[in-house]
Design a protein around this motif. Sequence first.
Motif, PDB file in Angstrom:
ATOM      1  N   GLY A 189     -13.397 -41.748  29.315  1.00  0.00           N
ATOM      2  CA  GLY A 189     -13.042 -42.486  30.520  1.00  0.00           C
ATOM      3  C   GLY A 189     -11.552 -42.339  30.744  1.00  0.00           C
ATOM      4  N   LYS A 219     -16.182 -42.069  33.490  1.00  0.00           N
ATOM      5  CA  LYS A 219     -15.445 -42.974  34.367  1.00  0.00           C
ATOM      6  C   LYS A 219     -14.050 -42.427  34.628  1.00  0.00           C
ATOM      7  CE  LYS A 219     -18.323 -46.262  35.283  1.00  0.00           C
ATOM      8  NZ  LYS A 219     -18.685 -46.614  36.674  1.00  0.00           N
ATOM      9  N   MET A 237     -15.858 -49.328  31.579  1.00  0.00           N
ATOM     10  CA  MET A 237     -15.938 -48.188  30.676  1.00  0.00           C
ATOM     11  C   MET A 237     -16.881 -48.459  29.504  1.00  0.00           C
ATOM     12  SD  MET A 237     -12.149 -46.551  30.434  1.00  0.00           S
ATOM     13  CE  MET A 237     -11.265 -45.999  31.888  1.00  0.00           C
ATOM     14  N   SER A 240     -20.373 -48.127  30.373  1.00  0.00           N
ATOM     15  CA  SER A 240     -20.767 -46.751  30.700  1.00  0.00           C
ATOM     16  C   SER A 240     -20.796 -45.849  29.476  1.00  0.00           C
ATOM     17  CB  SER A 240     -19.798 -46.171  31.739  1.00  0.00           C
ATOM     18  OG  SER A 240     -19.824 -46.942  32.927  1.00  0.00           O
ATOM     19  N   VAL A 242     -18.341 -45.195  27.330  1.00  0.00           N
ATOM     20  CA  VAL A 242     -17.095 -44.480  27.020  1.00  0.00           C
ATOM     21  C   VAL A 242     -16.721 -44.703  25.560  1.00  0.00           C
ATOM     22  CG1 VAL A 242     -14.599 -44.476  27.444  1.00  0.00           C
ATOM     23  CG2 VAL A 242     -16.202 -44.470  29.374  1.00  0.00           C
TER      24      VAL A 242
END
Length: 404
Positions: A189, A219, A237, A240, A242
Amino acid sequence: MKKVLCTVLALAMTLSLAACGSKPGSTSGSGSTSGGAPSSSGDKIKIGYFTDMSSADGYIGMAGFYALEDRIEELNANGGLLGQQIELIAYDNAGKNEEVVNIVNKLCYADKVNVIIGPTSSSHAISAAPIVNEAKIPMISLSATNAAVTVDNDGNVQPYVFRVCFIDPYQGTAMADFAYNDLDNPVIGTLAPLEDSYAQGLKTYFIEQYTKIGGTVSKDLGYRAGEVEFRAQLTDMDNSGVQVVFVPCTAYKDAAFMVQQAADLGYDFTWLFGDAVYSQEMLDNVGDLLNGKCYLSNGITDIDGTYDEFYAAFNAKHTNQTANIYALYAMDCMAATEYAITNGNSTDPTSIRDQFENMENVPLFTFNMTMEKDTHNPHNKPVSIMTIEDGAYKLFKEYIPSGD
């Protein structure tokens, strides 16, 4: 620890403001572009310096200012250059890009400097470039790494603009290769200041290379200058997936807030940073949270003892400013300037420009400089990848550009 971080940052800003009050000039004065190129004749060699010296990031510019001041004092005590004394004319743009035009016009046309050292910021250097080109006053930047500083968007070299640092295309590519190969291809990210040309350029090169070689950037987030709250982006993040956060911010304070807030939220990221955050202040604030959990790019390796004597003398003399790599970058710029004046046997700005452009294996303070004529960048300057272990910076790996 967050309260301590805020206190330290506030104190750092106060000290920078106090230091700038009695030393560099203010940003007042509009300058003038009338009357053609300035004359730089006179009994003194005038060296201009401008950068941010009083915002929260002023520790960057002040280190360079004191290094230049000390070196010029030493030279003057030994007769100056070409039998002439040297005058340092310094201005603080306080981190404001809108001040750059006034300052650079003043240096070129009112102060009639022979050469300008600085700035540290890519955005400020890009704003200054058309002015110094028109005035025919050479400018050599400490740490402005955006490619457009010395080569414009049409591929034309900026004739009077040079630098002693590496550039973002190589730094970003090296960091992407490092993340993919040495960190086992993690999900990345990015979190970068939106208005900053250094940060956006470095981020772009990183993403392009990382995705090209098969990595995933899940990201790509941003923030506005002056923001201190990053929990929303960090949570996005984490949600997601990361694993590694790449932060190409322009100074340590943004990175320090992010690291602290991620720890508060319980997120176990590994961090990648560009060269701008490398400082003792980063260690002092969040070094304990970054042990074995971060990697930084850097243009100078200063942890092997090579510069200990210089750092000790600097710190003993300037108790309100810690020596850092920006002092070393300033010494490189000054060494290049000394060479240009003495090798060309002239203080004429055009002669200095020509000497900059034709440097070949010239010993500066931290490395031997060969200037690429078609880019005005140092040739094959390596990128060091640093990490933090046991509360101290360690050299992890070094990347050297390919080619002759």
